[in-house]
Design a protein around this motif. Structure first.
Motif, PDB file in Angstrom:
ATOM      1  N   ASP A  57      11.552  -6.079 -45.692  1.00  0.00           N
ATOM      2  CA  ASP A  57      11.027  -4.717 -45.692  1.00  0.00           C
ATOM      3  C   ASP A  57      11.368  -4.082 -47.032  1.00  0.00           C
ATOM      4  O   ASP A  57      12.295  -4.505 -47.726  1.00  0.00           O
ATOM      5  N   LEU A  58      10.596  -3.074 -47.400  1.00  0.00           N
ATOM      6  CA  LEU A  58      10.852  -2.263 -48.583  1.00  0.00           C
ATOM      7  C   LEU A  58      11.000  -0.814 -48.132  1.00  0.00           C
ATOM      8  O   LEU A  58      10.246  -0.346 -47.281  1.00  0.00           O
ATOM      9  N   GLN A  59      11.976  -0.129 -48.709  1.00  0.00           N
ATOM     10  CA  GLN A  59      12.276   1.230 -48.269  1.00  0.00           C
ATOM     11  C   GLN A  59      12.767   2.039 -49.460  1.00  0.00           C
ATOM     12  O   GLN A  59      13.666   1.602 -50.185  1.00  0.00           O
ATOM     13  N   THR A  60      12.175   3.205 -49.688  1.00  0.00           N
ATOM     14  CA  THR A  60      12.646   4.056 -50.786  1.00  0.00           C
ATOM     15  C   THR A  60      14.097   4.451 -50.527  1.00  0.00           C
ATOM     16  O   THR A  60      14.506   4.696 -49.389  1.00  0.00           O
ATOM     17  N   PHE A  61      14.867   4.496 -51.613  1.00  0.00           N
ATOM     18  CA  PHE A  61      16.282   4.837 -51.485  1.00  0.00           C
ATOM     19  C   PHE A  61      16.785   5.310 -52.840  1.00  0.00           C
ATOM     20  O   PHE A  61      16.523   4.691 -53.877  1.00  0.00           O
ATOM     21  N   ALA A  62      17.530   6.433 -52.830  1.00  0.00           N
ATOM     22  CA  ALA A  62      18.085   7.025 -54.059  1.00  0.00           C
ATOM     23  C   ALA A  62      16.960   7.173 -55.082  1.00  0.00           C
ATOM     24  O   ALA A  62      15.899   7.699 -54.745  1.00  0.00           O
ATOM     25  N   ASP A  63      17.172   6.689 -56.302  1.00  0.00           N
ATOM     26  CA  ASP A  63      16.128   6.810 -57.316  1.00  0.00           C
ATOM     27  C   ASP A  63      15.348   5.511 -57.492  1.00  0.00           C
ATOM     28  O   ASP A  63      14.689   5.307 -58.506  1.00  0.00           O
ATOM     29  N   GLY A  64      15.425   4.657 -56.477  1.00  0.00           N
ATOM     30  CA  GLY A  64      14.680   3.400 -56.509  1.00  0.00           C
ATOM     31  C   GLY A  64      14.236   3.014 -55.112  1.00  0.00           C
ATOM     32  O   GLY A  64      13.760   3.858 -54.351  1.00  0.00           O
ATOM     33  N   PHE A  65      14.432   1.757 -54.762  1.00  0.00           N
ATOM     34  CA  PHE A  65      14.070   1.327 -53.409  1.00  0.00           C
ATOM     35  C   PHE A  65      14.911   0.106 -53.037  1.00  0.00           C
ATOM     36  O   PHE A  65      15.520  -0.550 -53.887  1.00  0.00           O
ATOM     37  N   MET A  66      14.932  -0.192 -51.750  1.00  0.00           N
ATOM     38  CA  MET A  66      15.657  -1.337 -51.220  1.00  0.00           C
ATOM     39  C   MET A  66      14.687  -2.447 -50.835  1.00  0.00           C
ATOM     40  O   MET A  66      13.654  -2.192 -50.206  1.00  0.00           O
ATOM     41  N   LEU A  67      15.034  -3.673 -51.206  1.00  0.00           N
ATOM     42  CA  LEU A  67      14.386  -4.872 -50.682  1.00  0.00           C
ATOM     43  C   LEU A  67      15.319  -5.406 -49.613  1.00  0.00           C
ATOM     44  O   LEU A  67      16.437  -5.840 -49.907  1.00  0.00           O
ATOM     45  N   LEU A  68      14.901  -5.340 -48.359  1.00  0.00           N
ATOM     46  CA  LEU A  68      15.759  -5.649 -47.217  1.00  0.00           C
ATOM     47  C   LEU A  68      15.431  -7.020 -46.642  1.00  0.00           C
ATOM     48  O   LEU A  68      14.265  -7.419 -46.565  1.00  0.00           O
ATOM     49  N   PHE A  69      16.478  -7.728 -46.198  1.00  0.00           N
ATOM     50  CA  PHE A  69      16.347  -9.107 -45.741  1.00  0.00           C
ATOM     51  C   PHE A  69      16.734  -9.260 -44.279  1.00  0.00           C
ATOM     52  O   PHE A  69      17.425  -8.414 -43.713  1.00  0.00           O
ATOM     53  N   PRO A  70      16.389 -10.407 -43.700  1.00  0.00           N
ATOM     54  CA  PRO A  70      17.035 -10.805 -42.441  1.00  0.00           C
ATOM     55  C   PRO A  70      18.468 -11.226 -42.733  1.00  0.00           C
ATOM     56  O   PRO A  70      18.844 -11.483 -43.872  1.00  0.00           O
ATOM     57  N   TYR A  71      19.269 -11.343 -41.666  1.00  0.00           N
ATOM     58  CA  TYR A  71      20.639 -11.813 -41.860  1.00  0.00           C
ATOM     59  C   TYR A  71      20.990 -12.820 -40.770  1.00  0.00           C
ATOM     60  O   TYR A  71      20.765 -14.009 -40.933  1.00  0.00           O
ATOM     61  N   ARG A  72      21.493 -12.362 -39.665  1.00  0.00           N
ATOM     62  CA  ARG A  72      21.892 -13.295 -38.610  1.00  0.00           C
ATOM     63  C   ARG A  72      20.689 -13.835 -37.842  1.00  0.00           C
ATOM     64  O   ARG A  72      20.760 -14.912 -37.256  1.00  0.00           O
ATOM     65  N   GLU A  73      19.625 -13.071 -37.822  1.00  0.00           N
ATOM     66  CA  GLU A  73      18.379 -13.518 -37.198  1.00  0.00           C
ATOM     67  C   GLU A  73      17.335 -13.667 -38.295  1.00  0.00           C
ATOM     68  O   GLU A  73      16.958 -12.697 -38.937  1.00  0.00           O
ATOM     69  N   GLY A  74      16.872 -14.895 -38.502  1.00  0.00           N
ATOM     70  CA  GLY A  74      15.994 -15.171 -39.625  1.00  0.00           C
ATOM     71  C   GLY A  74      14.644 -14.497 -39.552  1.00  0.00           C
ATOM     72  O   GLY A  74      13.964 -14.354 -40.572  1.00  0.00           O
ATOM     73  N   LYS A  75      14.242 -14.066 -38.368  1.00  0.00           N
ATOM     74  CA  LYS A  75      12.918 -13.471 -38.204  1.00  0.00           C
ATOM     75  C   LYS A  75      13.002 -11.995 -37.843  1.00  0.00           C
ATOM     76  O   LYS A  75      12.062 -11.423 -37.299  1.00  0.00           O
ATOM     77  N   LYS A  76      14.119 -11.388 -38.151  1.00  0.00           N
ATOM     78  CA  LYS A  76      14.311  -9.963 -37.912  1.00  0.00           C
ATOM     79  C   LYS A  76      15.061  -9.367 -39.095  1.00  0.00           C
ATOM     80  O   LYS A  76      16.147  -9.832 -39.443  1.00  0.00           O
ATOM     81  N   VAL A  77      14.478  -8.339 -39.709  1.00  0.00           N
ATOM     82  CA  VAL A  77      15.122  -7.693 -40.855  1.00  0.00           C
ATOM     83  C   VAL A  77      16.357  -6.933 -40.385  1.00  0.00           C
ATOM     84  O   VAL A  77      16.322  -6.234 -39.366  1.00  0.00           O
ATOM     85  N   ALA A  78      17.448  -7.098 -41.103  1.00  0.00           N
ATOM     86  CA  ALA A  78      18.691  -6.413 -40.749  1.00  0.00           C
ATOM     87  C   ALA A  78      18.519  -4.905 -40.879  1.00  0.00           C
ATOM     88  O   ALA A  78      17.764  -4.416 -41.733  1.00  0.00           O
ATOM     89  N   ASP A  79      19.197  -4.165 -40.029  1.00  0.00           N
ATOM     90  CA  ASP A  79      19.151  -2.703 -40.100  1.00  0.00           C
ATOM     91  C   ASP A  79      19.770  -2.232 -41.420  1.00  0.00           C
ATOM     92  O   ASP A  79      20.727  -2.825 -41.923  1.00  0.00           O
ATOM     93  N   PHE A  80      19.228  -1.154 -41.954  1.00  0.00           N
ATOM     94  CA  PHE A  80      19.756  -0.594 -43.200  1.00  0.00           C
ATOM     95  C   PHE A  80      20.476   0.703 -42.889  1.00  0.00           C
ATOM     96  O   PHE A  80      19.868   1.701 -42.536  1.00  0.00           O
ATOM     97  N   ASP A  81      21.797   0.639 -43.001  1.00  0.00           N
ATOM     98  CA  ASP A  81      22.642   1.821 -42.821  1.00  0.00           C
ATOM     99  C   ASP A  81      23.372   2.017 -44.141  1.00  0.00           C
ATOM    100  O   ASP A  81      24.425   1.430 -44.377  1.00  0.00           O
ATOM    101  N   PRO A  82      22.805   2.805 -45.049  1.00  0.00           N
ATOM    102  CA  PRO A  82      23.327   2.841 -46.419  1.00  0.00           C
ATOM    103  C   PRO A  82      24.781   3.266 -46.496  1.00  0.00           C
ATOM    104  O   PRO A  82      25.174   4.299 -45.951  1.00  0.00           O
ATOM    105  N   ALA A  83      25.571   2.432 -47.157  1.00  0.00           N
ATOM    106  CA  ALA A  83      26.977   2.746 -47.414  1.00  0.00           C
ATOM    107  C   ALA A  83      27.027   3.563 -48.701  1.00  0.00           C
ATOM    108  O   ALA A  83      27.098   3.010 -49.800  1.00  0.00           O
TER     109      ALA A  83
END
Length: 561
Positions: free
Chosen positions: A209-235
């Motif tokens: 997934d792609l998601q706007t964040f700060a002054d750019g954007f995030m490219l988000l990946f799967p993690y423990r489940e290869g066919k599900k994008v990991a939740d993005f909880d910005p630290a």
């Protein structure tokens, strides 16, 4: 003519010239449940291999999916190339370049740059509509299942290509490459160099997934489940530290590995070492002032393995002393339960990373008694016998005394439940590497810590690099459960990464990694780390002060570390 190969302990016959990709397809078509996640890479006789590799007689093959460690790496690299190719579709004149800045959670933080006559300029806060178009184009290309083509090109020609593209970090990186040829990966006319292996086709890159964040954007990946994008909880605290560190590196004109190599080759490295150490000391001093100004009596320090907690604690204590306060180191290791009482992990091994491995009740009783003005006999843990012991180690606190407690659970309030929040100052420390390999390849923070630990464990514990690599996954699991969930609860974060450190670690780590036998399961990881170290010019140690944090790992520290 047929060949025989071994896959997961079973012998299979295939026609000569069959690729791993063809074998993977045949296996998953015959038994879809054999690999619930997509196969993206393989390990052949302890060597990583792309799926384009042609199988040979007698090879032992283990397929890796998008949830395996090395499979995830290949998946993420390949997504970067897909993102670049999708940007080229949206912008055929190639006036847009996407730079990968650093990791954040299960994703990469990225910026978009526009090409102008005088170079590239940051496109700050890109519109959500542009990011959505980029995501849709990437999804379309994934559906088209376009091959990713690997080719070997003269290194000089590759440098010329990147020079024309204006990618100065890649040009600098390849200036110090001794190999006459370099692998380029092509996707629809977009060519790039990547550190590590790639997937064979865009059809394997459907989950992101792609998601706007700060002054750019995030490219988000799967993690423990290869066919599900990991939740993005910005630290956010972590992100701010990473951004500050990156900005500082840029001001030094060292945003990348190639730029660091340029500085070493030109004789600037001594000044860079001095500037880095001065900055770190200034940050630690300011932190000591804030602790005192807020009236905190207990400093809780936590961070992942090899983040430099011990040296940091000593240097913070020195700064507290300079301000008229007395620090008292209070190591949590002293509160381990007897070895027979340590809980087991999911594999049945003693889990010394678990909070339950500590005698939390005794720790809280001792701290409570100390702040009540009592003289307390403190425990010590004998790691040889696996038992807690008591010697002549007493402590009593005065009005200007401060406890400095260092350990992986320092930020977890379940550990320090008896200490009022108004007394605690919680610090999260990690080595957040501020360098990028180049414009499109981020440098892994975890790799930096692993290299630190390989060097330190060999020096102080006689542990081989292979042994350290074998236990690293277990260490990482402990960090994910016991440290990372609490990092945003810190009052302050400290980045212990030194911009120059991998060039120093190279001198010590390379011989240890070369010693790993090719038949050892750790060999693939060792080979990957050696390839990383090959990008760096070595840095001699004579200009590094004896209180430097890197001394905790390479030796020569003035502190007891």
């Amino acid at each position: 003519m047929a060949i025989r190969v071994e896959i997961e302990g079973k012998t299979h016959k295939y026609a000569e010239g069959t690729s791993l990709w063809e074998i993977a397809k045949e296996i998953t078509e015959r038994d879809p449940q054999a690999y619930p996640e997509d196969i993206v890479l393989a390990e052949v006789d302890h060597h990583l291999r792309e799926l384009g590799h042609v199988a040979e007689e007698g090879e032992k093959i283990r397929f890796l999916t998008s949830v395996d460690k090395n499979g995830r790496r290949a998946y993420r690299r390949s997504l970067i190339l897909l993102m670049q190719a999708a940007a080229a579709r949206l912008d055929p004149d190639r006036q847009m370049d996407i730079r990968v800045e650093h990791s954040l959670g299960q994703g990469y933080f990225c910026h978009i740059y526009s090409r102008e006559k005088d170079g590239f300029h940051l496109l700050s806060h890109p519109q959500a509509s542009l990011i959505a178009q980029l995501r849709d184009q990437m999804l379309a290309m994934a559906d088209e299942d376009i091959p990713i083509v690997k080719r070997s090109v003269s290194t000089e020609k590759v440098r010329d290509y990147f020079r024309r593209e204006g990618l100065v970090d890649k040009v600098s990186l390849l200036r110090y490459r001794m190999d006459s040829h370099t692998n380029l990966y092509d996707l629809e006319g977009v060519s790039d160099y990547f550190y590590g292996y790639m997937v064979p086709s865009t059809g394997l890159l459907k989950y992101f997934d792609l998601q706007t964040f700060a002054d750019g954007f995030m490219l988000l990946f799967p993690y423990r489940e290869g066919k599900k994008v990991a939740d993005f909880d910005p630290a956010m605290k972590l992100f701010e530290v990473q951004e500050r560190s990156g900005n500082w590196s840029a001001r030094l004109s060292i945003p990348s590995v190639g730029a660091l190599d340029d500085a070493i080759a030109s004789g600037r490295i001594r000044d860079i070492i001095l500037a880095q150490e001065a900055l770190m000391e200034e940050q630690i001093g300011s932190m000591a002032s804030r602790i005192i100004d807020r009236g905190r009596r207990v400093v809780m320090i936590a961070g992942p393995s090899s983040s430099g907690k011990t040296t940091f604690s000593h240097r913070l204590g020195t700064q507290l002393m300079a301000r008229g306060f007395t620090p008292h180191p209070f190591p949590l290791d002293s509160y381990y339960r007897g070895r027979s009482q340590v809980p087991l992990d999911e594999k049945g091994n003693k889990d010394f990373e678990a909070l339950e491995a500590l005698d939390v009740e005794l720790f809280n009783q001792n701290v409570t008694d100390l702040f009540a003005g009592k003289r307390v006999l403190l425990p010590e843990y004998n790691f040889t016998t696996g038992k807690r012991e008591y010697h002549d180690r007493y402590m009593q606190l005065g009005e200007r005394d401060i406890l400095v407690i260092e350990g992986i659970h320092g930020l977890n309030d379940k550990l320090s439940y008896s200490i009022p929040a108004s007394m605690k100052y919680k610090i999260y420390i990690s080595a957040l590497t501020q360098l990028g390999i180049d414009e499109h390849n981020p440098l892994s923070t975890t790799d930096g810590r692993l290299l630190r630990r390989i060097v330190r464990d060999a020096r102080t514990r006689g542990t081989s690099a292979a042994e350290t690599i074998h236990m690293w996954d277990s260490v990482r699991r402990g960090e994910e459960s016991g440290i990372f969930p609490f990092q945003e609860m810190a009052d302050e974060m400290f980045n212990s990464a030194l911009v120059y450190e991998i060039g120093v670690l190279k001198l010590y780590a390379e011989p240890l990694l070369f010693a790993i036998d090719k038949e050892d399961p750790a060999y693939a990881e060792a080979h990957r780390l050696l390839k990383l170290l090959d990008y760096f010019l070595a840095i001699p140690t004579e200009d590094i002060a004896n209180n430097s944090l890197i001394r905790e790992f390479i030796g020569g520290s003035c502190f007891q570390v």
